[in-house]
Design a protein around this motif. Structure first.
Motif, PDB file in Angstrom:
ATOM      1  N   ASP A  57       4.672   2.333   4.036  1.00 14.82           N
ATOM      2  CA  ASP A  57       5.724   2.986   4.802  1.00 14.82           C
ATOM      3  C   ASP A  57       6.972   3.133   3.928  1.00 14.82           C
ATOM      4  OD1 ASP A  57       7.083   0.489   4.812  1.00 14.82           O
ATOM      5  OD2 ASP A  57       6.098  -0.095   6.673  1.00 14.82           O
ATOM      6  N   GLU A  58       7.983   3.821   4.454  1.00 13.33           N
ATOM      7  CA  GLU A  58       9.174   4.098   3.645  1.00 13.33           C
ATOM      8  C   GLU A  58       9.915   2.819   3.248  1.00 13.33           C
ATOM      9  OE1 GLU A  58      11.969   7.055   4.617  1.00 13.33           O
ATOM     10  OE2 GLU A  58      10.482   8.666   4.852  1.00 13.33           O
ATOM     11  N   GLU A  59       9.885   1.823   4.123  1.00 13.02           N
ATOM     12  CA  GLU A  59      10.547   0.563   3.796  1.00 13.02           C
ATOM     13  C   GLU A  59       9.905  -0.104   2.589  1.00 13.02           C
ATOM     14  OE1 GLU A  59      11.598  -3.758   5.893  1.00 13.02           O
ATOM     15  OE2 GLU A  59      10.946  -2.061   7.115  1.00 13.02           O
ATOM     16  N   GLN A  60       8.578  -0.070   2.543  1.00 10.14           N
ATOM     17  CA  GLN A  60       7.870  -0.646   1.396  1.00 10.14           C
ATOM     18  C   GLN A  60       8.115   0.170   0.136  1.00 10.14           C
ATOM     19  OE1 GLN A  60       4.044  -0.496   3.409  1.00 10.14           O
ATOM     20  NE2 GLN A  60       3.911  -2.737   3.405  1.00 10.14           N
ATOM     21  N   ILE A  61       8.167   1.488   0.276  1.00 15.39           N
ATOM     22  CA  ILE A  61       8.446   2.352  -0.869  1.00 15.39           C
ATOM     23  C   ILE A  61       9.850   2.080  -1.402  1.00 15.39           C
ATOM     24  CG2 ILE A  61       8.789   4.740  -1.612  1.00 15.39           C
ATOM     25  CD1 ILE A  61       5.887   4.167  -1.200  1.00 15.39           C
ATOM     26  N   GLU A  62      10.815   1.955  -0.493  1.00 14.45           N
ATOM     27  CA  GLU A  62      12.191   1.700  -0.910  1.00 14.45           C
ATOM     28  C   GLU A  62      12.308   0.352  -1.623  1.00 14.45           C
ATOM     29  OE1 GLU A  62      16.699   2.177   0.880  1.00 14.45           O
ATOM     30  OE2 GLU A  62      15.030   1.762   2.265  1.00 14.45           O
ATOM     31  N   GLU A  63      11.612  -0.651  -1.122  1.00 17.39           N
ATOM     32  CA  GLU A  63      11.630  -1.962  -1.769  1.00 17.39           C
ATOM     33  C   GLU A  63      11.037  -1.876  -3.181  1.00 17.39           C
ATOM     34  OE1 GLU A  63       9.973  -6.556  -1.095  1.00 17.39           O
ATOM     35  OE2 GLU A  63       9.412  -4.960   0.307  1.00 17.39           O
ATOM     36  N   ALA A  64       9.927  -1.135  -3.317  1.00 15.37           N
ATOM     37  CA  ALA A  64       9.320  -0.949  -4.635  1.00 15.37           C
ATOM     38  C   ALA A  64      10.280  -0.246  -5.582  1.00 15.37           C
ATOM     39  CB  ALA A  64       8.008  -0.178  -4.515  1.00 15.37           C
ATOM     40  N   CYS A  65      10.973   0.790  -5.074  1.00 18.82           N
ATOM     41  CA  CYS A  65      11.945   1.514  -5.902  1.00 18.82           C
ATOM     42  C   CYS A  65      13.090   0.605  -6.329  1.00 18.82           C
ATOM     43  CB  CYS A  65      12.481   2.721  -5.140  1.00 18.82           C
ATOM     44  SG  CYS A  65      11.314   4.087  -4.970  1.00 18.82           S
ATOM     45  N   ASP A  66      13.567  -0.221  -5.414  1.00 18.44           N
ATOM     46  CA  ASP A  66      14.653  -1.146  -5.746  1.00 18.44           C
ATOM     47  C   ASP A  66      14.224  -2.101  -6.858  1.00 18.44           C
ATOM     48  OD1 ASP A  66      16.341  -0.019  -3.907  1.00 18.44           O
ATOM     49  OD2 ASP A  66      15.956  -1.502  -2.337  1.00 18.44           O
ATOM     50  N   ASN A  67      13.004  -2.608  -6.764  1.00 17.75           N
ATOM     51  CA  ASN A  67      12.509  -3.522  -7.796  1.00 17.75           C
ATOM     52  C   ASN A  67      12.335  -2.810  -9.134  1.00 17.75           C
ATOM     53  OD1 ASN A  67      12.411  -5.672  -5.990  1.00 17.75           O
ATOM     54  ND2 ASN A  67      10.280  -5.295  -5.421  1.00 17.75           N
ATOM     55  N   LEU A  68      11.887  -1.566  -9.090  1.00 17.63           N
ATOM     56  CA  LEU A  68      11.734  -0.790 -10.323  1.00 17.63           C
ATOM     57  C   LEU A  68      13.095  -0.478 -10.942  1.00 17.63           C
ATOM     58  CD1 LEU A  68       8.883   1.628  -9.213  1.00 17.63           C
ATOM     59  CD2 LEU A  68       8.720  -0.111 -11.003  1.00 17.63           C
ATOM     60  N   ARG A  69      14.089  -0.272 -10.110  1.00 23.31           N
ATOM     61  CA  ARG A  69      15.447  -0.061 -10.632  1.00 23.31           C
ATOM     62  C   ARG A  69      15.960  -1.309 -11.335  1.00 23.31           C
ATOM     63  NH1 ARG A  69      19.179   1.987  -5.885  1.00 23.31           N
ATOM     64  NH2 ARG A  69      20.704   1.985  -7.574  1.00 23.31           N
TER      65      ARG A  69
END
Length: 253
Positions: A57-69
């Motif tokens: 879901d978008e929340e999981q995607i956003e968390e992944a993006c934050d970690n990649l940042r």
């Protein structure tokens, strides 16, 4: 001035999927890139060119993006309508060229695969005419410790990326029924950080060892064929399992 050293490190499966999608879409649909969270979710969950299947879901995607940042692999920019969009920094993060990045993207999106499968899939993003053209690319990635051979290099060899956590890579080996020593030319997996030097890849057995064992070439080819078959069957089983789960959800079971 010295060139900046690559900054890559092991990342978890959702982050690998998101990073792979960003690279893929930047190369195949540049007009729609950078990507919003919704576009990343669609790309991460699509049924083709993905393994394993995911339902993020978008929340999981956003968390992944934050970690990649945080690790320097992704950046966020302001898009149209004030929506945030995401762009990869994978060239600098891995320290690779455009064809090497296409190969890495396919490995991030699908994991372990034969070199033949890898060539065909990576060619969607960058032209790779044949295995002879892919071989030096894999050698370069191997020297950077970015990939791992799960069977001896050559036709039918199975390769994967080196961004797994150590336990994940052990699980991949177990699922394929191979040991660490089976991958001639494999990297040292005790650490996943990039190397500052580029040592020559290890060779699991010398030419003399091969000739001392009658029928060794035939046995090696048979092992490679069995490993490729096992890999294909495992992926088909997981894809069928995902389709069954989706059907059960649609039926309300």
């Amino acid at each position: 001035m010295d060139e900046q050293q690559p900054r890559w490190q092991a990342i978890e499966s959702r982050e690998r999927r998101v990073l792979g999608v960003l690279v893929e879409k930047a190369k195949t649909t540049p007009d729609a890139y950078p990507l919003t969270l919704n576009s990343l979710r669609t790309g991460s969950n699509q049924k083709s060119n993905r393994f394993p299947q995911m339902e993020l879901d978008e929340e999981q995607i956003e968390e992944a993006c934050d970690n990649l940042r945080k690790v320097g692999a992704v950046t966020v920019i302001q898009g149209d309508g004030r929506r945030e969009k995401y762009r990869h920094l994978a060239y600098e993060w891995f320290g690779v060229d455009k064809v090497e990045l296409a190969v890495m993207a396919e490995l991030l999106l699908r994991g372990a695969q034969t070199v033949g499968e890898l060539r065909a899939r990576a060619a969607r993003m960058e032209p790779i005419k044949g295995l002879d053209e892919l071989t030096p690319i894999l050698q370069s990635l191997l020297s950077k410790n970015l990939i791992v051979y799960l069977s001896p290099p050559g036709r039918g060899a199975v390769v994967t990326h080196n961004l797994y956590e150590p336990r994940e890579l052990e699980k991949v080996r177990r699922e394929l029924g191979v040991s660490e020593s089976a991958g001639a030319g494999g990297s040292n997996n005790e650490r996943t950080e990039p190397r500052t030097s580029s040592p020559e890849p290890r060779i699991a057995a010398s030419a003399a060892d091969t000739h001392d064992s009658p029928g060794a070439d035939g046995l090696r080819e048979l092992r490679e064929e069995l490993l490729e078959l096992r890999l294909t069957m495992q992926k088909q089983i997981d894809e069928l399992r995902g389709e069954l789960e989706e059907l059960n959800r649609q039926l309300g079971n």
